[in-house]
Design an enzyme around this catalytic site. Sequence first.
Site, PDB file in Angstrom:
ATOM      1  N   CYS A 339       0.840  -1.196   0.000  1.00 27.98           N
ATOM      2  CA  CYS A 339       0.000   0.000   0.000  1.00 27.98           C
ATOM      3  C   CYS A 339       0.880   1.253   0.000  1.00 27.98           C
ATOM      4  O   CYS A 339       1.391   1.658   1.059  1.00 27.98           O
ATOM      5  CB  CYS A 339      -0.923   0.015   1.223  1.00 27.98           C
ATOM      6  SG  CYS A 339      -1.958   1.500   1.318  1.00 27.98           S
ATOM      7  N   CYS A 342      -0.315   4.094   2.422  1.00 25.14           N
ATOM      8  CA  CYS A 342      -0.114   3.882   3.858  1.00 25.14           C
ATOM      9  C   CYS A 342       1.355   3.943   4.247  1.00 25.14           C
ATOM     10  O   CYS A 342       1.732   4.588   5.219  1.00 25.14           O
ATOM     11  CB  CYS A 342      -0.677   2.520   4.261  1.00 25.14           C
ATOM     12  SG  CYS A 342      -2.440   2.317   3.923  1.00 25.14           S
ATOM     13  N   ASP A 343       2.190   3.236   3.486  1.00 26.25           N
ATOM     14  CA  ASP A 343       3.564   3.010   3.913  1.00 26.25           C
ATOM     15  C   ASP A 343       4.585   3.894   3.221  1.00 26.25           C
ATOM     16  O   ASP A 343       5.757   3.925   3.625  1.00 26.25           O
ATOM     17  CB  ASP A 343       3.927   1.534   3.694  1.00 26.25           C
ATOM     18  CG  ASP A 343       2.978   0.604   4.441  1.00 26.25           C
ATOM     19  OD1 ASP A 343       2.464   1.027   5.493  1.00 26.25           O
ATOM     20  OD2 ASP A 343       2.744  -0.523   3.980  1.00 26.25           O
TER      21      ASP A 343
END
Length: 513
Positions: A339, A342-343
């Site tokens: 992701c 997200c990361d």
Amino acid sequence: MLDVNLKKQLDTYLQNIKQPIEVSVSADSSPKGQELKELVTEIAGLSSQISLVEAANARTPSMSVAPKGQAPRVHFAGIPMGHEFTSLVLALLQAGGHPSKADPALLEQIKNIKGEFHFETYISLSCHNCPDVVQALNLMANLNPNITHVMIDGGLFQQEVDERQVMAVPSVYLNGEHFGQGRMTLEEIVAKIDTGAAEEKAAALNDKDTYDVLVVGGGPAGAAAAIYAARKGIRTGLVAERFGGQVMDTMGIENFISVPYTEGPKLAASLEAHVKEYGVDIISGQRVANVSRDGEVQVALESGATLKSRSLVLATGARWRSLGVPGEAEYKTKGVAYCPHCDGPFFKGKKVAVIGGGNSGIEAAIDLAGIVEHVTVLEFADTLRADDVLVKKAKSLNNVDIITNAQTTEVLGDGSKVNGLAYTDRVSGEAKKLDLAGVFVQIGLVPNTEFLKESEIELTRFGEVIIDAKGATSLPGVFAAGDATTVPYKQIVISMGAGATAALSAFDYLIRS
């Protein structure tokens, strides 16, 4: 700090506070410390029920929220803006006595959990999955005096992130030990710490009456099937691990007809709300283990329970495909990620690779290019599969390189985190290596149908459920829809239509049999 519109919305929400609450603030003279002071001062100015006190927390800047006179159990280390602003608002409302909309039985279960549970959740403010976990743990801490929770913005507490080698979010620790990674629902977290309740829940599920239509899956296809079935006035159930499915991992959605732009978590919440309007019996936090037919359709769950139905719609969706190369599993969440939203922030100023030249891969490269030092896209084929507009955008960025005919052979690391990637040039046969800190895998989907391999339902060699034009499978009374099936083009709008088709076909089957 808060614009006029946001203040107006917040003022409306804060009218629901029923009892005095206290916000403890630990701030310093740093820019972030002053930013936090400004935020809480503006919020307190909107409600006479909110008072501010200074505190000396272990992490600074940070804030805590509690009913007045009680020791705080809900903490925010950092400034809860971005996706976490909603988490802050909900924490204020819950501390102020506003009730949660979660299942009353689940809320009662949380109140009765015994033991000491101190949760820490590392997040990034750009992570759209993190708020679900933060909000679930905040709610638990608000309900049970034996539970505490602190949200930690990894961007502000880099030393902790480095010490614990956090490279993916949300990353949850319980009593100092790693507890879980990635998106988790309230039901999943409770089930993990309150194991004694599992047998009681399984027994209650076994006692449920037979459904007319049971839907397996809570994504777009499953939600559409449940709604269309329930509208026929027949007994409808829906069982899923969580609502939303793969949609929850999709940030920007711009091709959902009549809606110019929305985001995955927002669409998932709308799907769930719509299904609930029709009185569908929703069973969440459950994974299906097998499907069989003995007069009625039998749906065995991994919890040991069995649900019965006259007909069934399978809408289990798909998940990101893994590379299947050495090092991938070993370094998952330690540099191997799926992701970028997200990361991505954990790789700020570093070099990363994106595996996959489809729309998802090129979109990931474009997003990451604004955060990291350099992005290398590796595509197995000799051409990119992404839309031309995306390819042109990626090629216009001076910190993005695209390599085709590249077969990834290994994710390299130092034992604790990723430090490189090996690949083979498929034209020359030459083995090559990239030095980098992260690998984002974007190589398509694999259907969630492993539980059907021992069933009578026919699958393709790729694991897709074989269906006809009406969504019927090889097992009478069992229908399927969405990304888990042979339907071409895996798109949200197509899955919804397929879910409706499957439900209508199930109803037709019922009235004819």
